[in-house]
Each structure stands twice: as C-alpha cells, then as structure tokens.
Design a protein around this motif. Structure first.
Motif, PDB file in Angstrom:
ATOM      1  N   ALA A 163       2.408  -8.794   0.031  1.00  0.00           N
ATOM      2  CA  ALA A 163       2.215  -7.537   0.765  1.00  0.00           C
ATOM      3  C   ALA A 163       0.938  -6.871   0.281  1.00  0.00           C
ATOM      4  CB  ALA A 163       3.404  -6.601   0.550  1.00  0.00           C
ATOM      5  N   ARG A 164       0.347  -6.061   1.163  1.00  0.00           N
ATOM      6  CA  ARG A 164      -0.888  -5.368   0.792  1.00  0.00           C
ATOM      7  C   ARG A 164      -0.820  -3.927   1.300  1.00  0.00           C
ATOM      8  NH1 ARG A 164      -7.154  -6.837   2.002  1.00  0.00           N
ATOM      9  NH2 ARG A 164      -7.967  -6.355  -0.055  1.00  0.00           N
ATOM     10  N   PRO A 165      -0.140  -3.060   0.547  1.00  0.00           N
ATOM     11  CA  PRO A 165      -0.013  -1.662   0.975  1.00  0.00           C
ATOM     12  C   PRO A 165      -1.376  -0.994   1.143  1.00  0.00           C
ATOM     13  CG  PRO A 165       1.459  -2.154  -0.853  1.00  0.00           C
ATOM     14  CD  PRO A 165       0.535  -3.329  -0.713  1.00  0.00           C
ATOM     15  N   ASP A 166      -1.458  -0.082   2.101  1.00  0.00           N
ATOM     16  CA  ASP A 166      -2.720   0.625   2.328  1.00  0.00           C
ATOM     17  C   ASP A 166      -3.120   1.420   1.097  1.00  0.00           C
ATOM     18  OD1 ASP A 166      -2.876  -0.354   4.883  1.00  0.00           O
ATOM     19  OD2 ASP A 166      -1.932   1.390   5.803  1.00  0.00           O
ATOM     20  N   PHE A 167      -2.138   2.149   0.516  1.00  0.00           N
ATOM     21  CA  PHE A 167      -2.483   2.966  -0.657  1.00  0.00           C
ATOM     22  C   PHE A 167      -1.248   3.190  -1.510  1.00  0.00           C
ATOM     23  CE2 PHE A 167      -3.660   6.636  -3.165  1.00  0.00           C
ATOM     24  CZ  PHE A 167      -5.002   6.406  -3.450  1.00  0.00           C
ATOM     25  N   HIS A 170       6.460  -1.502  12.550  1.00  0.00           N
ATOM     26  CA  HIS A 170       6.114  -0.791  11.321  1.00  0.00           C
ATOM     27  C   HIS A 170       7.343  -0.521  10.458  1.00  0.00           C
ATOM     28  CE1 HIS A 170       2.131  -0.518  12.822  1.00  0.00           C
ATOM     29  NE2 HIS A 170       2.325   0.484  13.656  1.00  0.00           N
ATOM     30  N   ASP A 171       8.506  -0.411  11.078  1.00  0.00           N
ATOM     31  CA  ASP A 171       9.723  -0.180  10.293  1.00  0.00           C
ATOM     32  C   ASP A 171      10.050  -1.395   9.423  1.00  0.00           C
ATOM     33  OD1 ASP A 171      10.232  -1.634  12.671  1.00  0.00           O
ATOM     34  OD2 ASP A 171      12.364  -1.086  12.632  1.00  0.00           O
ATOM     35  N   VAL A 172       9.829  -2.606   9.969  1.00  0.00           N
ATOM     36  CA  VAL A 172      10.074  -3.827   9.206  1.00  0.00           C
ATOM     37  C   VAL A 172       9.035  -3.960   8.094  1.00  0.00           C
ATOM     38  CG1 VAL A 172      10.408  -6.315   9.334  1.00  0.00           C
ATOM     39  CG2 VAL A 172      10.924  -4.894  11.318  1.00  0.00           C
ATOM     40  N   ALA A 173       7.780  -3.674   8.411  1.00  0.00           N
ATOM     41  CA  ALA A 173       6.722  -3.765   7.407  1.00  0.00           C
ATOM     42  C   ALA A 173       6.984  -2.805   6.258  1.00  0.00           C
ATOM     43  CB  ALA A 173       5.371  -3.463   8.046  1.00  0.00           C
TER      44      ALA A 173
END
Length: 213
Positions: A108-112, A145-148
């Motif tokens: 995973a690569r969270p935005d922030f 987006h809910d799954v992500a």
C-alpha cells in the motif's frame, strides 16, 4: 470508442489531479512536464503529451498550471483552518508499506501519514462536488475508495500501534475549489473491511490454484 477517439478531457482531469496531489503533498514539481499550449488539439501538444506519458511523466498544459496552483492554495488554506491544521508539517507523503496477510504479499502507498499516527490521509480531487454527501454518493463507493481505505488501514495494524482511521481530503478542480474532510462511519468501515477480506481471499485462492477466473 468515443473516449478512445477523444481522450483529452479524461486525461486532463487525471493529470490535473496528479499534479495538484504532487505539489500539495510533496512540495515540488518533479516529474511534471509543462506543455506550452492552451489545449491538446494541436499535433505538437499531443506529441508532447504522449511522449511525457510514455516516459512515466505527467504532462500538463501551461494554461492549467495557474489554476492548479490556485487549487492547491485553496486546499492549504482549508486544511490550515480545519481540525487537521499543521498535518503537513509532521509526516511523510507516499510512504510504501508492505506486509504479509496469511501468505499473501500486500503493498500500500498512503497519500500521507502524520508522524503521530493519528490518521491516514487520502487526497482526492474531483470534477464534481466536494460536499460530503454528494462525494460519498457519487465517488466513494463507485471508485472503490472504501475498499482502499480498509486495505490501507490493514497495513498499519500491529500490536502497540493506534487504530489509524482514514480521512479523505476532497478538493474540487473548479473554482472556487471547495474542499471537505470526510471520514467513514462504522458501517462503511466494516463493509469496506469485508470487501478487502474477500478480495485478499480470492487472490490467495488464485495463487494456490493457479487459476485466475
């Protein structure tokens, strides 16, 4: 066929979001190619756009840059006056996380991610409305987006760590660049987790069987 023959609008919206995302979170323009044109109609502009995409870069029209900078400024002002004020001062953008989920390698690569571990910030730009009910209805579920969010939260589950919940910073691409902060209610989080569990289970079964329906 229409979208194949007329890709400009869709590509422009995606690239505008990517550029705004980069400037807001990373504070630089690395990887951005500014094309000196007002639109993508000319052969030269199209060739420059396609060359940038082929090189893994993000092309943006010179006419769009002032609008993007205004959008970023509006987002910064909104955040500064919100309950997450100062979040960009202590944290890291685009952190790559890897973990194993019962035999399945995940990434995973969270935005922030703020250093205090208080939340996971997802930044989304939209050509529609940033009004929470409208965005949830039109974008959250349809775009997955809910799954992500549920998947990203799994990446940070570990003994001793706080339960980091997702917050979406939604920014409109059109003036006056309305913004909102949107969290997920318990039922939405639970449903997102259920979908993420199912996706990982299907992937695990496919890895074991070698069959990919």
């Amino acid at each position: 066929k229409y979208h194949k023959d007329n890709p400009d609008e869709a590509n422009s919206a995606m690239d505008i979001g990517t550029v705004a995302h980069k400037i807001l979170l990373e504070g630089n323009r690395d990887g951005i190619v500014i094309v000196d044109a007002d639109d993508w109609r000319t052969k030269a502009a199209k060739e420059a756009r396609d060359t940038a995409h082929a090189a893994g870069l993000v092309p943006i029209l010179s006419a769009k840059m002032p609008l993007i900078l205004n959008m970023v400024d509006a987002a910064k002002a909104f955040v500064a006056s919100s309950e997450i004020a100062g979040i960009f001062d202590n944290g890291k953008p685009e952190v790559t996380l890897t973990w194993e989920d019962d035999g399945v390698l995940c990434k995973a690569r969270p935005d922030f991610l703020p250093n205090d571990g208080s939340l996971i910030l997802h930044v989304k730009t939209t050509q529609g409305s940033a009004e929470p009910e409208s965005w949830i209805r039109n974008q959250l579920f349809g775009s997955g987006h809910d799954v992500a969010a549920a998947f990203y939260e799994r990446a940070l589950l570990a003994p001793g760590l706080p339960d980091r919940q997702s917050v979406f910073l939604v920014i409109e691409q059109d003036a006056p660049y309305g913004c909102s902060l949107i969290g997920l209610d318990p039922m939405t989080r639970e449903n997102g987790e259920r979908k993420a569990n199912r996706a990982i289970a299907i992937w695990r079964d496919c890895l074991k069987s070698g069959k990919w329906p």
